[in-house]
Every structure is written in C-alpha cells, then in structure tokens.
Design an enzyme around this catalytic site. Structure first.
Site, PDB file in Angstrom:
ATOM      1  N   CYS A  39       0.828  -1.210   0.000  1.00 21.81           N
ATOM      2  CA  CYS A  39       0.000   0.000   0.000  1.00 21.81           C
ATOM      3  C   CYS A  39       0.861   1.257   0.000  1.00 21.81           C
ATOM      4  O   CYS A  39       1.329   1.690   1.048  1.00 21.81           O
ATOM      5  CB  CYS A  39      -0.928  -0.028   1.217  1.00 21.81           C
ATOM      6  SG  CYS A  39      -1.960   1.425   1.343  1.00 21.81           S
TER       7      CYS A  39
ATOM      8  N   CYS B   3      -0.542   4.079   2.130  1.00 26.43           N
ATOM      9  CA  CYS B   3      -0.363   3.922   3.575  1.00 26.43           C
ATOM     10  C   CYS B   3       1.077   4.197   3.991  1.00 26.43           C
ATOM     11  O   CYS B   3       1.336   4.837   5.002  1.00 26.43           O
ATOM     12  CB  CYS B   3      -0.709   2.497   4.019  1.00 26.43           C
ATOM     13  SG  CYS B   3      -2.182   1.836   3.253  1.00 26.43           S
ATOM     14  N   ASP B   4       2.029   3.666   3.222  1.00 21.08           N
ATOM     15  CA  ASP B   4       3.405   3.598   3.708  1.00 21.08           C
ATOM     16  C   ASP B   4       4.406   4.411   2.890  1.00 21.08           C
ATOM     17  O   ASP B   4       5.561   4.549   3.302  1.00 21.08           O
ATOM     18  CB  ASP B   4       3.867   2.125   3.719  1.00 21.08           C
ATOM     19  CG  ASP B   4       2.964   1.249   4.583  1.00 21.08           C
ATOM     20  OD1 ASP B   4       2.496   1.745   5.624  1.00 21.08           O
ATOM     21  OD2 ASP B   4       2.720   0.092   4.210  1.00 21.08           O
TER      22      ASP B   4
END
Lengths: 303, 303
Positions: free
Chosen positions: B131, B134-135
C-alpha cells in the site's frame, strides 16, 4: 473525413462515465449529445447516489459533466438522427453532419412515457407536465394531480405537496409501487390524497388545464377532479428510435446487450444505461454500465 | 434468535451501496464488516469516480459510509468467519457470534496478491508493503522498487517519486499494462526507472529491507537493486475463503454470479463487486453491482 476510434452518443451518467474513462485511456473519441439534461437533469432530490446524502439531479449531472470537461475529450452538442454501418466502422448522423468511428457506445437514455389520453398533448406546457422538478413551483397553492404511484410519482407528490394546496396521486394498481421509505413519507403528508385502482381517462381545460377525469376500476364509474396541474409519472421509454434496425431491441424497444460486457449483437457497437435492457434503471447502475461499455470498446479498438 | 431479512457482508463500495438501497427500502437488515478500509480505503488519489475529479480513496469511502450512516441501518464491525445454510435461510458466523437472515449479499472485495518470494513475508512492515498510500511517505529520499506495471503500480510509482530518491518499476511483461494517461505521466518523471521483462526473485535485508534480486527474462541473468522499500502491486485475490463451498467459485476463487441480477447459484445468496467474477474491477462498477444485488435480494425477500 477524420475517422475516430470511438463515438459516445448521449450525455447522461452512462455516457459521461464512458467519456471519463475514454479520456483517461487517451482514446481518440467524441461525445455527441443533444444536451446535458435527460432524466437526471430533470430529476429532483437524489438520495441514492453513493456518497451524496441529498443532491439535486441537475447538480449531480453538472458534477459529472464538469469531471469530463476536466480532460481534453471532444464534446459536441448535436442531436443524433441516425446511425449506420460504414466501410470501417460506423457513421453517426446529426443534422447536416456526419461523424465516423471504429466503435460506438450508445447511452441515449429514456424519455417520459405519455399517458395517451385526450387533452394530454394539447395541454403540455399549459398544466400538463412530465417533470415536477422543472414545473412544480408554478403550481403554488393550486390543486394538482400526479398520475403514477411509483418512486417518481411519490417523489413528485412530496415536492408538490410543499407548494400546492392539495395533491392527488392516481395509481392504476391496487397499491403504491415505490420504496417503503417514500410511501411512509407520503402517508405523513396531510395534503396528499391517494387514489388507487383508478385509470386516468381525459384531461380537460380551456386555455389551461381545469380538471381530469378518471375511471374507478372497482366499479367502472367515472369521476372528475378539479386540478390546475397534471403531472404524468408513469415511467419512461428508451431513446432508441434513431437506430433503424442496426441493433436488436427487446419488445419494449430497449437495446439488447450482453450484461457482462455491454456488447450489442453488432460488432463494435456497445450500449449502456437506461436505453438498454439492463434490469435496474438507476443512476449508479448506469454509471457502472458506462464504465463497462467503455472498457469493452477499448479492448475492441485496441485488439 | 432474531431472523433478519438481509445480511450484507462487506463495507466497500458494493456493500455500502447495497446498504443505502436496503435502508431506503426499509429492509430489516444488518451490514457486517471487519472494517471500512479494504482496497478503496488503501487507495491513493482516485480520478475515476464520476463527479469527483480528484479525491483520496479513504475520503471517497468515508463519504459512502457517512451516507449509509445517515439512515438507521444496523452496522456491526465484526469479521465474518463462516457462512452456512440454516433452516430458513443463512447463518453468518463471526468470532463467537452468529446472525441469521433470509438472504445474504456478499461484498467482501479483494486483498493484495503476494509475490511469494523469499524475504517477502519476513519483511512485511520492515520495507515490504502492499500500500503506497499507507506507507509511501515513510520512504523519503530513499530508493524504492515497485513490483508491477499496471495502473496500481504506475499510480504508486508516481506517488513514490514525489517522496523518494529513485523509483524502480519492475514489470514481468514486455511493456507497461496501465492506462496511456498514466504511462505518459510516469515517463515524464526523471526519477522513475522502468525495468520490463524482469521477474522479482528475492527480497533481501537485515533488520529492514536492503535490496531486491531479479531475473532478466531476456537473458536469464540475475541482478540486484539496492532499495530500502519494496511495494508489491501485482493485483489482488478475492476474499472468498470463508464461504467453504457454499457458493460456486471460478478458477481464480471469484464468486460466480449471474451478471444481470448478481444472483449466485444458491437461492437467496447474492454477491457483488470485486469478490465476484464481474469482469471490471472498478469502484463505479462495484457500486452499480451493489445496487443490482440489493434490488434482486429485495425481490427475493418480498416475493
């Protein structure tokens, strides 16, 4: 003549979604539409487009249109009058012009179904309307009738009951057809009166509508209502006349499609949304179908 | 045990759209979902939800969820572990609880497909991620690799190239698979390097990822990249494990549905969106399918 890869016919949720996907895939395309109005542009409050609790139909349509206009995808506001096979694809005919493309997506939607009773055609714009959102506000403090007890009729009745003195709903079946949610709302309104098992027979007037005659199907007796407005909400018919046999239609003139790919029986010709035989005539379904049709057309063009 | 009319399993675009329609139809229902995250909640910028030129995935999902919460439709955040036939319908099993209903709609979506190479599992959360949204921001000024050259990989690469020093895209095929629009954008970025016809073989590291080994499929030679992050974007697999043979799956574990009605082969059981064999895995298609599944389930329950 410049041969395009794709022509999309129609400017509603299905056509615009197809256009957005076509633009992002950089197809050499064109969207042709008479206008950006249609059913959604004539709709009142929409509460079932995911993410929008409460939005006016025209406002939602404008957000779709503005999204498409964000890309450099050509749009021409011209009414399509015919579609035919050309040597390498299709020829789309508008008033005095024609356009050619390898593939075509038809998303021309539907228009209101007429009642076909005496007085209806005569009094369109003089008390007879197919669009509460467009014309409802003209009937402040007047008695009005709405023919049809499905979702469109119920939503129309709610809107009219805010303006009008009294709103009659005439439903031919023995009960209302719409969502429970709307039926409850309608029953709460003191100035809405429901008439079920009644068949509208005639619209009367002089310069403007003065009343409506209906038959009570239980006893066969005719009665009159004194109303100054008659709103007809008995469904719609697909805009498929211009196709002249090029695609297969079902018995209610909807374009037959393969439900997985939005292909018609004619190679290179796709269709999406309310003009097709897709079971559910809903904005969110039409938008999804527009995406599906474009992805099918894209594969067709590129392979 | 309170027998409900309908249980919807899943809280993505398909499940929430089904929920909105169920609520408006006043069905006695329940939506069960592990969370409101899924693929859309992990997505970056979305540009193909009609009407939203540019919106973050989580923001779009939040607007769907908030729309559903506007109605009094019960929602429970519990992970479904099993589904079985009961006497009068279905039993849905969560951790330590069970719920019964006449009809069920499955909208459990998909999860990222793993690469299945040495080092992958070991370094999840230590440099390996599925992701970018997300990261990605954790990799400021670092070299990163993204495995997969489809739309998700390209979008990820664009996002990473804003943070990172250098972004390698590793694509196993001989060309990028995504939309032309995105391919153009990627090619414009000076800090993105494309490697095609390469197969990722191994992720190396000590406490954190330090590199990646790949085979060049043209000559069979192995090479190494020094990267501190490896993002895996090679597609996804359907969340259909909990079904234990109750529905028919295709050879990639997707639930087989009738594309017109979203019915499965099991009466009373419907499915919609990316967990199904619907061809196009797109948010707008999933939302449309959720609507279709609900309208089918509604007919089933009421007739």
């Amino acid at each position: 003549m410049n041969m395009k890869e794709l022509i999309i016919i129609g400017g509603g949720p299905a056509g615009i979604t197809a256009g957005i996907y076509a633009a992002r895939k950089k197809l050499d395309g064109l969207l042709l539409t008479k206008d950006f109005i249609g059913q959604l542009g004539n709709a009142g409050v929409m509460e079932n487009w995911p993410g929008e609790k409460n939005i006016q139909g025209p406002e939602l349509l404008e957000s779709f249109k503005s999204h498409l206009e964000n890309y450099e995808f050509p749009i021409k506001q011209e009414e399509v009058e015919g579609l035919e096979k050309s040597e390498d694809g299709f020829r789309v005919i508008t008033e005095g012009k024609s356009f050619e493309s390898e593939a075509v997506i038809i998303t021309t939607g539907r228009r209101p179904r007429p009642l076909n009773v005496p007085g209806e055609e005569e009094f369109v714009g003089k008390g007879v309307s197919y669009c509460v959102t467009c014309d409802g506000a003209l009937f402040q403090d007047k008695n009005v009738a709405i023919v049809g007890g499905g979702n469109a009729g119920l939503e129309g009745a709610l809107e009219l009951s805010d303006y009008g003195k009294k709103v009659f709903i005439l439903e031919i079946g023995d009960r209302l057809q719409g969502d429970e949610y709307l039926i409850d709302k309608v029953k709460d309104r003191k100035n809405i009166e429901l008439l079920t098992k009644v068949k509208t027979e005639k619209i009367m007037g002089d310069d403007f509508v003065t009343g409506l005659e209906y038959e009570n199907l239980s006893d066969g007796k005719s009665s009159k209502l004194e109303v100054e407005g008659v709103f007809i909400e008995i469904g719609s018919i697909p805009n498929s006349n211009f196709l002249n046999g090029l695609v297969e239609l079902n018995d209610v003139s909807e374009i037959k499609i393969d439900p997985e790919t939005c292909r018609t029986a004619t190679e290179g010709l796709f269709a999406a949304g309310d003009v097709t035989d897709v079971r559910d005539k809903q904005v969110v379904v039409a938008a999804g179908e527009g995406c599906k049709a474009l992805l099918s057309a894209y594969s067709y063009i590129k392979n």
